[in-house]
Scaffold this motif. Structure first.
Motif, short mmCIF file in Angstrom:
data_model
loop_
_atom_site.label_atom_id
_atom_site.label_comp_id
_atom_site.label_asym_id
_atom_site.label_seq_id
_atom_site.Cartn_x
_atom_site.Cartn_y
_atom_site.Cartn_z
N GLU A 1 -1.70 99.66 123.98
CA GLU A 1 -1.36 99.31 122.53
C GLU A 1 0.20 98.86 122.50
O GLU A 1 0.37 97.89 121.66
N ILE A 2 1.23 99.46 123.22
CA ILE A 2 2.45 99.16 122.99
C ILE A 2 2.62 97.69 123.80
O ILE A 2 3.47 96.96 123.41
N VAL A 3 1.92 97.62 125.06
CA VAL A 3 2.25 96.20 125.57
C VAL A 3 1.60 95.19 124.88
O VAL A 3 2.11 94.04 124.71
N ARG A 4 0.53 95.38 124.15
CA ARG A 4 -0.06 94.41 123.27
C ARG A 4 1.06 94.13 122.02
O ARG A 4 1.24 92.76 121.54
N GLN A 5 1.59 94.95 121.41
CA GLN A 5 2.73 95.02 120.43
C GLN A 5 3.96 93.92 120.93
O GLN A 5 4.45 93.29 120.11
N ILE A 6 4.38 93.96 121.94
CA ILE A 6 5.57 93.44 122.55
C ILE A 6 5.05 92.19 123.34
O ILE A 6 6.14 91.53 123.75
N HIS B 1 15.15 100.30 136.48
CA HIS B 1 13.72 99.45 136.27
C HIS B 1 13.65 98.92 137.83
O HIS B 1 14.55 98.67 138.38
N PRO B 2 12.42 99.03 138.02
CA PRO B 2 12.16 98.49 139.60
C PRO B 2 12.30 97.09 139.70
O PRO B 2 12.23 96.35 138.49
N GLU B 3 12.92 96.80 140.73
CA GLU B 3 13.24 95.20 141.01
C GLU B 3 11.58 94.65 141.06
O GLU B 3 10.70 95.14 141.19
N THR C 1 11.08 94.89 126.16
CA THR C 1 10.64 93.88 126.46
C THR C 1 9.75 93.74 127.46
O THR C 1 9.73 94.35 128.39
N LEU C 2 8.64 92.96 127.41
CA LEU C 2 7.37 92.78 128.25
C LEU C 2 7.95 91.80 129.59
O LEU C 2 8.44 90.79 129.33
N ARG C 3 7.91 92.38 130.59
CA ARG C 3 8.35 91.72 132.09
C ARG C 3 7.20 90.65 132.41
O ARG C 3 6.88 90.85 133.58
N ARG C 4 6.89 89.87 131.69
CA ARG C 4 5.77 88.82 131.89
C ARG C 4 6.02 88.11 133.01
O ARG C 4 5.28 87.90 133.78
N GLU C 5 7.27 87.51 133.05
CA GLU C 5 7.62 86.72 134.17
C GLU C 5 7.45 87.21 135.70
O GLU C 5 6.95 86.77 136.56
N ASP C 6 8.20 88.45 135.41
CA ASP C 6 7.97 89.31 136.79
C ASP C 6 6.54 89.80 137.17
O ASP C 6 6.11 89.37 138.25
N LEU C 7 5.77 90.03 136.24
CA LEU C 7 4.40 90.45 136.20
C LEU C 7 3.62 89.40 136.90
O LEU C 7 2.65 89.39 137.76
N ASP C 8 3.90 88.22 136.22
CA ASP C 8 3.02 86.88 136.44
C ASP C 8 3.18 86.39 138.07
O ASP C 8 2.68 86.04 138.63
N ALA C 9 4.65 86.66 138.12
CA ALA C 9 4.79 86.15 139.79
C ALA C 9 4.19 86.93 140.64
O ALA C 9 3.77 86.63 141.91
N ARG C 10 4.40 88.39 140.24
CA ARG C 10 3.72 89.44 141.63
C ARG C 10 2.30 89.42 141.41
O ARG C 10 1.51 89.69 142.34
N GLU D 1 8.82 102.59 134.22
CA GLU D 1 8.95 102.87 135.69
C GLU D 1 7.92 101.98 136.32
O GLU D 1 8.14 102.00 137.68
N SER D 2 6.72 101.57 135.85
CA SER D 2 5.95 100.78 136.56
C SER D 2 6.09 99.39 136.52
O SER D 2 5.72 98.68 137.35
N GLY D 3 7.22 99.01 135.60
CA GLY D 3 7.68 97.71 135.85
C GLY D 3 7.06 96.77 134.86
O GLY D 3 7.34 95.66 134.58
N ILE D 4 6.40 97.52 133.91
CA ILE D 4 5.78 96.53 132.81
C ILE D 4 6.93 96.13 131.74
O ILE D 4 6.61 95.18 131.18
N VAL D 5 7.42 97.17 131.43
CA VAL D 5 8.47 96.66 130.21
C VAL D 5 9.88 96.99 130.69
O VAL D 5 10.39 97.78 131.63
N ARG D 6 10.85 96.26 130.02
CA ARG D 6 12.29 96.49 130.32
C ARG D 6 12.70 97.23 128.87
O ARG D 6 12.12 97.01 127.67
N ASN D 7 13.33 98.26 128.92
CA ASN D 7 13.77 99.20 127.99
C ASN D 7 15.34 99.24 127.81
O ASN D 7 15.97 99.87 128.98
N GLU D 8 15.85 98.41 127.22
CA GLU D 8 17.52 98.32 127.04
C GLU D 8 18.11 98.85 125.73
O GLU D 8 17.46 98.73 124.69
#
Length: 107
Positions: free
Chosen positions: A34-39, A12-14, A85-94, A69-76
Motif C-alpha cells: 500500500e505504501i508503494v502504491r501511494q508513492i 540504501h542499497p546500490e 520516493t519509489l526507486r522506479r528507475e533502479d527497479l525497472d533497470a534491474r 533496505e530492499s531497495g524499493i524506496v528511497r527515504n531521505e
C-alpha cells in the motif's frame, strides 16, 4: 533533553545490489504494498503516508525500513521529516516490468 533538528542519511542499497528475493518479500506484505502504491505517482512525506491509523509507530517504521533496505524506496531527510520516493528507475533497470505488474495487480 533537546530533540535534534537534523536528520541523518539512511543507507540504501546500490542499484546493482538489488535482489529479486528481497524485493518480492518486501512487496508481499499488504501494508508495504500500500505504501508503494501511494508513492508510485511521486514522492510523499512519510508523515502523510496513509497507513492504518491504529498502526503503532514502531510497525510503520519497520515497514519503511524493509522497503528501504530492499531497495524499493528511497527515504531521505526532508525538513523535520522524511521524504519517500519509489526507486522506479533502479527497479525497472534491474527487474524490467516488475513494479508495473505489481502496481496493476489486484493485491
Amino acid at each position: 533533553m533537546k530533540t535534534p533538528t537534523h536528520l541523518t542519511e539512511l543507507p540504501h542499497p546500490e542499484p546493482e545490489e538489488l535482489a529479486l528475493t528481497q524485493v518480492l518479500f518486501a512487496l508481499s506484505d499488504p501494508g508495504r504494498l500500500e505504501i508503494v502504491r501511494q508513492i508510485a505517482d511521486g514522492p510523499m512525506e512519510m508523515a502523510q503516508c496513509l497507513c492504518d491509523p491504529s498502526m503503532p509507530k514502531s510497525t510503520k517504521s519497520h515497514l519503511m525500513k524493509v522497503l528501504r533496505e530492499s531497495g524499493i524506496v528511497r527515504n531521505e531527510p526532508f525538513g523535520r521529516g522524511r521524504l519517500l520516493t519509489l526507486r522506479r528507475e533502479d527497479l525497472d533497470a534491474r527487474f524490467p516490468g516488475l513494479i508495473d505488474a505489481v502496481l496493476k495487480g489486484e493485491g
